[in-house]
Design an enzyme around this catalytic site. Structure first.
Site, PDB file in Angstrom:
ATOM      1  CB  THR A   9      -2.694  -2.779  -4.957  1.00 38.82           C
ATOM      2  OG1 THR A   9      -3.830  -3.002  -4.113  1.00 38.82           O
ATOM      3  CG2 THR A   9      -3.035  -1.688  -5.947  1.00 38.82           C
ATOM      4  CG  LEU A  10      -0.204  -8.105  -6.012  1.00 37.69           C
ATOM      5  CD1 LEU A  10       0.691  -8.631  -7.121  1.00 37.69           C
ATOM      6  CD2 LEU A  10      -1.149  -9.198  -5.527  1.00 37.69           C
ATOM      7  N   GLY A  11       0.595  -5.026  -2.194  1.00 37.20           N
ATOM      8  CA  GLY A  11       1.401  -4.586  -1.049  1.00 37.20           C
ATOM      9  C   GLY A  11       2.879  -4.612  -1.386  1.00 37.20           C
ATOM     10  N   GLY A  27       4.180  -5.387  -4.971  1.00 31.84           N
ATOM     11  CA  GLY A  27       3.957  -4.517  -6.123  1.00 31.84           C
ATOM     12  C   GLY A  27       2.540  -4.568  -6.651  1.00 31.84           C
ATOM     13  CG  ASP A  59      -1.489   5.340   9.745  1.00 34.19           C
ATOM     14  OD1 ASP A  59      -2.147   4.397   9.268  1.00 34.19           O
ATOM     15  OD2 ASP A  59      -2.010   6.287  10.362  1.00 34.19           O
ATOM     16  CG  ASP A  79      -8.706   5.354   0.312  1.00 34.71           C
ATOM     17  OD1 ASP A  79      -9.272   4.454  -0.336  1.00 34.71           O
ATOM     18  OD2 ASP A  79      -8.908   5.554   1.516  1.00 34.71           O
TER      19      ASP A  79
HETATM   20  O1  RIB Z   1      -9.232   3.549   3.289  1.00 30.52           O
HETATM   21  C1  RIB Z   1      -9.180   4.213   4.523  1.00 30.52           C
HETATM   22  C2  RIB Z   1     -10.546   4.639   4.933  1.00 30.52           C
HETATM   23  O2  RIB Z   1     -11.306   3.483   5.189  1.00 30.52           O
HETATM   24  C3  RIB Z   1     -10.618   5.443   6.211  1.00 30.52           C
HETATM   25  O3  RIB Z   1     -10.514   6.835   5.989  1.00 30.52           O
HETATM   26  C4  RIB Z   1     -11.923   5.017   6.825  1.00 30.52           C
HETATM   27  O4  RIB Z   1     -12.888   6.027   6.866  1.00 30.52           O
HETATM   28  C5  RIB Z   1     -12.398   3.819   6.014  1.00 30.52           C
HETATM   29  O5  RIB Z   1     -13.426   4.148   5.188  1.00 30.52           O
END
Ligand code: RIB
Length: 302
Positions: A223-225, A228, A249, A255
């Site tokens: 992943t390259l922000g 892309g 944010d 994730d």
């Molecule tokens: O990727 C974000 C997460 O990184 C946060 O929720 C924090 O807990 C860290 O693990």
């Protein structure tokens, strides 16, 4: 890929999030604005991201017998995640993440306290062996000890279950672990740490990707922000532009990407569709505050 549940092996943290007009430099004190205490951790976030996209998720990890641990268990359960292998440990605190968010750009910096995450061990993984061996996909990161990740990857591979590793936070990787990965999903800086190569120029991500394939990963998705993503395996190479979003944010964007990608893979979406869904999920998450709190639901993604 077989259909079925996703096992996420990983961390649980309490995220202590402070939004600042500018991130402090060493020796500087700055006043913050909005402060939040939220459940997070890359493992827990990825599990929730996959569950919100419709996957059946089983989580393997550890928390302390404290308020943060109880909050995390309640939150994961409320998201429909199977937490029978989320161990509650006496005499150790739940992991914590100090997160500073730069208000103008949405960029963040994070410092981690491992806490109970450091106690995720091979014995805990062995208890979850049946769940891992019967999964459609195993998803891991690097906020829990590598020995446990390696053990889970061994169980998965012996049972023909593909292994997705998000090598975050960035650290040099054990060759045996890389060789047991089917899908490695680093961001730019993680790819740089793993390869020792720049990933910044137009052709550099391809070189880094080739290096990671050479080290034994069967496929790699970098992943390259704003640039892309780049996917490659022995036969295929795909480049996709970023989805434009007004970021407030970026915590948890990676994730969101991994969880949505995992959910799409186990629903047997074609690779390009899975990447597109993951990009959409990540682009929604950056428009909201928090990491787990910002994760998208399937109904929000066209
Ligand atoms: O990727 C974000 C997460 O990184 C946060 O929720 C924090 O807990 C860290 O693990």
């Amino acid at each position: 890929m077989r259909q079925g549940h996703v096992v996420v092996l990983g961390s649980v943290n309490v995220d202590l999030v402070l939004r600042c007009a500018a991130l402090p430099v060493a020796g500087q004190t700055v006043k913050g604005g909005d402060f939040q205490r939220l459940t997070g951790g890359k493992g827990a976030n990825q599990a929730v991201a996959a569950a919100r996209m419709g996957a059946a998720v089983r989580f393997v990890g550890a928390v302390g017998a404290d308020e943060s641990g109880r909050d995390a268990r309640d939150q994961l359960r409320a998201e429909g995640i199977d937490i029978r292998h989320l161990k509650e440990l006496r005499d150790v605190a739940t992991g914590a993440a100090m997160i500073l968010v730069d208000e103008p750009s949405g960029q963040n910096c994070i410092a981690l306290y491992e806490g109970a995450n450091a106690h995720v061990d091979t014995a805990l993984v062995d208890c979850a062996a049946d769940d891992i061996a019967s999964a459609a996909l195993l998803v891991c990161q690097l906020e829990t000890p590598v020995a446990a990740t390696l053990q889970a990857a061994r169980i998965a591979r012996a049972a023909g279950v593909p292994v997705l590793l998000n090598p975050a936070p960035a650290m040099p990787l054990d060759a045996a672990l890389l060789a047991s990965v089917d899908i490695l999903v680093p961001n730019e800086s993680e790819a740089m740490v793993l390869t020792g190569q720049s990933v910044a120029g137009a052709s550099d991500p391809d070189h880094a990707l080739d290096t990671l394939l050479g080290k034994g990963a069967r496929s790699v998705l970098i992943t390259l922000g704003a640039d892309g993503v780049l996917y490659g395996d022995r036969e295929t190479r795909l480049r996709r532009e970023a989805h434009v979003a007004q970021a407030i944010d970026t915590s948890g964007a990676g994730d969101a990407f991994i969880g949505a990608f995992a959910a799409a893979l186990v629903s047997r979406a074609p690779l390009e569709r899975a990447i597109d869904l993951a990009q959409r999920a990540a682009s929604i998450s950056v428009t909201r505050r928090g990491a787990m709190a910002s994760l998208a639901h399937a109904c929000e993604i066209a």
